[in-house]
Scaffold this motif. Structure first.
Motif, PDB file in Angstrom:
ATOM      1  N   PHE A   1      15.289  52.695   4.255  1.00  0.00           N
ATOM      2  CA  PHE A   1      15.104  53.870   5.102  1.00  0.00           C
ATOM      3  C   PHE A   1      14.321  53.510   6.363  1.00  0.00           C
ATOM      4  O   PHE A   1      14.660  53.955   7.464  1.00  0.00           O
ATOM      5  CB  PHE A   1      14.376  54.963   4.325  1.00  0.00           C
ATOM      6  N   ALA A   2      13.301  52.673   6.189  1.00  0.00           N
ATOM      7  CA  ALA A   2      12.499  52.256   7.338  1.00  0.00           C
ATOM      8  C   ALA A   2      13.333  51.491   8.354  1.00  0.00           C
ATOM      9  O   ALA A   2      13.093  51.555   9.569  1.00  0.00           O
ATOM     10  CB  ALA A   2      11.318  51.405   6.875  1.00  0.00           C
ATOM     11  N   ALA A   3      14.324  50.755   7.874  1.00  0.00           N
ATOM     12  CA  ALA A   3      15.194  49.972   8.760  1.00  0.00           C
ATOM     13  C   ALA A   3      16.408  50.775   9.242  1.00  0.00           C
ATOM     14  O   ALA A   3      17.263  50.240   9.951  1.00  0.00           O
ATOM     15  CB  ALA A   3      15.658  48.715   8.047  1.00  0.00           C
ATOM     16  N   HIS A   4      16.491  52.064   8.820  1.00  0.00           N
ATOM     17  CA  HIS A   4      17.559  52.970   9.247  1.00  0.00           C
ATOM     18  C   HIS A   4      18.953  52.547   8.769  1.00  0.00           C
ATOM     19  O   HIS A   4      19.952  52.877   9.414  1.00  0.00           O
ATOM     20  CB  HIS A   4      17.581  53.108  10.784  1.00  0.00           C
ATOM     21  N   ASP A   5      19.029  51.830   7.650  1.00  0.00           N
ATOM     22  CA  ASP A   5      20.363  51.443   7.170  1.00  0.00           C
ATOM     23  C   ASP A   5      20.492  51.509   5.654  1.00  0.00           C
ATOM     24  O   ASP A   5      20.957  50.560   5.015  1.00  0.00           O
ATOM     25  CB  ASP A   5      20.725  50.044   7.664  1.00  0.00           C
ATOM     26  N   PRO A   6      20.125  52.633   5.007  1.00  0.00           N
ATOM     27  CA  PRO A   6      20.248  52.698   3.550  1.00  0.00           C
ATOM     28  C   PRO A   6      21.659  52.520   3.030  1.00  0.00           C
ATOM     29  O   PRO A   6      21.859  51.982   1.940  1.00  0.00           O
ATOM     30  CB  PRO A   6      19.693  54.089   3.203  1.00  0.00           C
ATOM     31  N   GLU A   7      22.674  52.944   3.822  1.00  0.00           N
ATOM     32  CA  GLU A   7      24.047  52.832   3.330  1.00  0.00           C
ATOM     33  C   GLU A   7      24.515  51.385   3.245  1.00  0.00           C
ATOM     34  O   GLU A   7      25.560  51.115   2.645  1.00  0.00           O
ATOM     35  CB  GLU A   7      24.997  53.630   4.224  1.00  0.00           C
ATOM     36  N   CYS A   8      23.762  50.466   3.825  1.00  0.00           N
ATOM     37  CA  CYS A   8      24.120  49.039   3.729  1.00  0.00           C
ATOM     38  C   CYS A   8      23.767  48.446   2.368  1.00  0.00           C
ATOM     39  O   CYS A   8      24.155  47.314   2.078  1.00  0.00           O
ATOM     40  CB  CYS A   8      23.411  48.248   4.827  1.00  0.00           C
ATOM     41  N   PHE A   9      23.031  49.212   1.552  1.00  0.00           N
ATOM     42  CA  PHE A   9      22.602  48.720   0.249  1.00  0.00           C
ATOM     43  C   PHE A   9      23.173  49.606  -0.850  1.00  0.00           C
ATOM     44  O   PHE A   9      23.328  50.819  -0.663  1.00  0.00           O
ATOM     45  CB  PHE A   9      21.067  48.712   0.169  1.00  0.00           C
ATOM     46  N   PRO A  10      23.473  49.041  -2.014  1.00  0.00           N
ATOM     47  CA  PRO A  10      23.406  47.609  -2.321  1.00  0.00           C
ATOM     48  C   PRO A  10      24.529  46.831  -1.623  1.00  0.00           C
ATOM     49  O   PRO A  10      25.621  47.360  -1.410  1.00  0.00           O
ATOM     50  CB  PRO A  10      23.576  47.568  -3.831  1.00  0.00           C
ATOM     51  N   VAL A  11      24.224  45.597  -1.291  1.00  0.00           N
ATOM     52  CA  VAL A  11      25.218  44.719  -0.683  1.00  0.00           C
ATOM     53  C   VAL A  11      26.202  44.294  -1.765  1.00  0.00           C
ATOM     54  O   VAL A  11      25.791  43.889  -2.859  1.00  0.00           O
ATOM     55  CB  VAL A  11      24.540  43.490  -0.050  1.00  0.00           C
TER      56      VAL A  11
END
Length: 364
Positions: A224-234
């Motif tokens: 969330f801090a990096a603004h990309d939660p949808e990128c995880f899980p890889v």
């Protein structure tokens, strides 16, 4: 190297999640709510085990009616153990992954005969039962017996991979994620913690468009801090599923009876009921023409049905014929009774392709 969280941080995470769960937990028929648990009510191990087996690779909404049906038919594990296997398979029909139903029956028999109808209360004891692996043993141990067991399903993987921004792709990152779950699982209320993690993944930390503003971990989540939660899980790149071909034959008598047969117990759809088909498998195509029909008749092509299994896609050419009742491999079942048979979804698709209203009035 995986660094262990300080105990105070682990405790804070658990407290945040449990506080959220107390207010926002899902009401599920197999679950004991936090309020009820405070009065001393305990989860029924039979209910937890049954629901967890059903929920493997299946949605909560799909499982609810099956769970209710099984409890009505077999209120206890000893009732299920005593049930004819064909009745269990018929009750399971449509839920998919039919090896689960066969293992369900074997496990119930083991609990009834080897444990006096009482489930073991440890992970090791549960894992020794037929059909119970690491996930189910941990879930039943934590939820039904309050053991400090780390429970990890797909929802939990997603929450934890985002919380710590674990960027190694699945499935290789599973040990790292599991180590984090072990760290986070508290000694107090481990069952509620496990269910809270599942609820969080199912309702807030969803695969697409997660509701991060409502998440109890939003101030701690690295994704969330990096603004990309949808990128995880890889996830590792998916391979294309192979396509297998076959044919299905719908033979109907003038009296409205359809030819059915039972598949062998082992392998895909083992022990289930089917219409005659050609010998397709997950690795090989079956025949595609009426040359492979179960009996001679004027077979009419009715189109094709497609069904996607875990590892392959099946395309069945469907043929229909009006026939005289004959002695053959299988049995003749009235079309009106098809709803009582252990027909998997792919067979229902084939029958419906040939007889569109076959299941319109069939009993469930």
């Amino acid at each position: 190297m995986l660094h262990t969280l300080p105990e105070i941080a682990r405790s804070a995470h658990a407290e945040k999640l449990l506080s959220w769960y107390d207010r926002h937990h899902r009401e599920l028929p197999w679950r004991v709510s936090p309020a009820a648990a405070k009065t001393g009510k305990r989860a029924d191990p039979y209910h937890i085990w049954l629901s967890e087996v059903m929920l493997q690779q299946t949605t909560v909404q799909a499982v609810k009616p099956y769970f209710a049906k099984f409890l009505k038919l077999w209120p206890t594990v000893t009732d299920l153990a005593a049930a004819p296997v064909d009745d269990v398979m018929a009750a399971w029909a449509g839920l998919g992954y039919y090896a689960r139903a066969r293992n369900l029956k074997k496990c119930a028999e083991a609990v009834a005969t080897e444990h006096g109808g009482v489930f073991p209360d440890t992970e090791d004891g549960l894992r020794a039962l037929p059909g119970i692996g690491d996930y189910t043993s941990a879930a039943v141990a934590a939820i039904a017996f309050d053991r400090q067991s780390a429970v990890m399903d797909g929802n939990v993987e997603r929450v934890v991979s985002r919380l710590y921004a674990i960027d190694a792709p699945l499935p290789g990152s599973k040990p790292t994620i599991k180590a984090r779950v072990v760290e986070l699982t508290p000694a107090a209320r481990p069952g509620d913690f496990a269910q809270a993690m599942m609820d969080l993944g199912a309702t807030i930390c969803t695969p697409k468009r997660p509701a991060c503003a409502l998440c109890p971990f939003r101030n701690d989540c690295l994704a969330f801090a990096a603004h990309d939660p949808e990128c995880f899980p890889v996830k590792a790149a998916k391979k294309d599923k192979p396509v297998r071909l076959g044919a299905a034959f719908i033979a109907v008598t003038p009296a409205g009876e359809i030819l059915l047969r039972r598949r062998i117990d082992s392998g895909l759809l083992g022990g289930m009921t089917e219409v005659p088909t050609t010998a397709w498998t997950s690795r090989l195509d079956g025949g595609l023409t009426v040359d492979h029909a179960p009996l001679p008749a004027d077979w009419e092509a009715c189109g094709t049905v497609t069904h996607v299994f875990t590892h392959f896609e099946l395309r069945l050419s469907v043929f229909r014929a009006k026939v005289e009742k004959a002695v053959t491999d299988g049995w003749w079942e009235p079309v009106a009774n098809l709803g009582t048979q252990a027909l998997p979804t792919v067979m229902k698709k084939a029958i419906t392709q040939a007889i569109p209203l076959a299941f319109a009035t069939s009993p469930n």
